[in-house]
Each structure stands twice: as structure tokens, then as C-alpha cells.
Design a protein around this motif. Structure first.
Motif, PDB file in Angstrom:
ATOM      1  N   ARG A  76      26.333 -34.947  -9.730  1.00  0.00           N
ATOM      2  CA  ARG A  76      26.734 -33.680  -9.361  1.00  0.00           C
ATOM      3  C   ARG A  76      28.032 -34.685  -8.683  1.00  0.00           C
ATOM      4  O   ARG A  76      28.194 -35.681  -7.271  1.00  0.00           O
ATOM      5  N   GLU A 120      20.541 -28.555 -14.292  1.00  0.00           N
ATOM      6  CA  GLU A 120      20.286 -29.943 -14.327  1.00  0.00           C
ATOM      7  C   GLU A 120      19.016 -30.548 -14.768  1.00  0.00           C
ATOM      8  O   GLU A 120      18.821 -31.530 -15.452  1.00  0.00           O
ATOM      9  N   GLY A 144      27.022 -21.037  -7.358  1.00  0.00           N
ATOM     10  CA  GLY A 144      26.508 -22.429  -6.480  1.00  0.00           C
ATOM     11  C   GLY A 144      24.674 -22.021  -6.267  1.00  0.00           C
ATOM     12  O   GLY A 144      24.596 -22.913  -4.965  1.00  0.00           O
ATOM     13  N   ASP A 189      31.904 -29.242 -10.547  1.00  0.00           N
ATOM     14  CA  ASP A 189      30.971 -29.300 -10.347  1.00  0.00           C
ATOM     15  C   ASP A 189      30.337 -30.604 -10.146  1.00  0.00           C
ATOM     16  O   ASP A 189      29.138 -31.611  -9.793  1.00  0.00           O
ATOM     17  N   LEU A 230      20.970 -24.409 -10.546  1.00  0.00           N
ATOM     18  CA  LEU A 230      22.110 -25.445 -10.234  1.00  0.00           C
ATOM     19  C   LEU A 230      20.322 -26.168 -10.872  1.00  0.00           C
ATOM     20  O   LEU A 230      20.235 -27.751 -11.631  1.00  0.00           O
TER      21      LEU A 230
END
Length: 150
Positions: free
Chosen positions: A97, A83, A74, A103, A79
């Protein structure tokens, strides 16, 4: 936001191409009052965009899948990288998300199974931080792009 704003939004969700004159008539406002409210709704971001809803089969993108993504970790940097990369993949039409596992949820539209396999193997599987992909195929769209209940 009052009753008139909600009525304007409901009408636009049904038909975003309606003229301001027709919209004003439908919500029982003067054209100038309706136009002012419409500009305010756009400026405040309540109306985020205007789009045409396309039939995927008509544009040769009838193969649709939902891909669940489980991340290795995480870490916020990973992330953000993930993204950013997802938003650059044209075949990904929706991405969310999620809390818990998995996730992320990605909705993907491609021409056919071979196109999807290529996307899955070469692009989705290579995204930063991905531990596991799980896919389910869309058999039939029952609801898509439903207006928000105002």
C-alpha cells in the motif's frame, strides 16, 4: 540488538541453510550462544521466515508485471476487502500500500502474456473498490530479494 545479532542476520540473509555450528563459527560465538540468539531472533519476529529464492523461469513463471492500483475511495471496509482479496491471489508475489497515487503496487508472476491478461481481466479488475489498473512489464530483474543492509 547488538553486533553479534546483526552478524547472525547478515549471514542468514546470505545462506539461510547454514548449520548453527557453521553460523557460530562465522560470527565467532559458541554454538550454544549462537543457538540461543537465533531462537531469540525467531521468537521476537526479527526473523520472520526462511524461504528458498526460486528462479521464476525455471518454474514456468517468467512473465512478470507490476500493477499499480488506484482505488475509487479510501473507505476502510473496502480497503480491508481489497487487501484480503489480494492476499488470496497466488500470482501476486508482492503487494504494497502506497502513500499518494496510486494506492497499491502489486508484483505479479504468470506463465505468459495470455495468463496475465486472464488474471488482469477476470481477477485484478474485479477486486473490491478498484477504480483503475495501470501495468508495466518487467523487462529484466536487476535486484530481487536483496538482503537488508545491516
Amino acid at each position: 540488538m547488538d553486533r553479534f545479532d546483526r552478524e547472525i542476520l547478515a549471514e542468514l540473509q546470505d545462506d539461510a541453510r547454514v548449520s548453527v555450528t557453521a553460523l557460530a563459527d562465522r560470527v565467532h560465538l559458541s554454538v550454544s550462544a549462537c543457538h540461543r540468539r537465533l531462537r531469540d531472533l525467531e521468537a521476537s519476529g526479527v526473523i520472520a521466515a526462511y524461504r528458498a529464492h526460486l528462479d521464476p523461469a525455471a518454474v514456468d513463471l517468467a512473465f512478470q508485471a507490476i500493477v499499480f492500483v488506484t482505488m475509487r475511495e479510501g473507505d476502510s471496509r473496502i480497503l480491508v476487502e481489497f487487501e484480503t482479496a489480494v492476499t488470496e491471489i497466488e500470482a501476486v508475489t508482492d503487494a504494497q500500500r502506497l502513500f499518494g497515487q496510486p494506492d497499491y503496487l502489486l508484483r505479479v508472476a504468470t506463465k505468459d502474456l495470455d495468463s496475465f491478461r486472464l488474471l488482469y481481466d477476470e481477477t485484478l479488475g474485479a477486486l473490491p473498490g478498484v477504480l483503475r489498473l495501470s501495468t508495466t512489464l518487467v523487462m529484466k530483474n536487476l535486484l530481487q530479494g536483496r538482503p537488508l543492509p545491516l
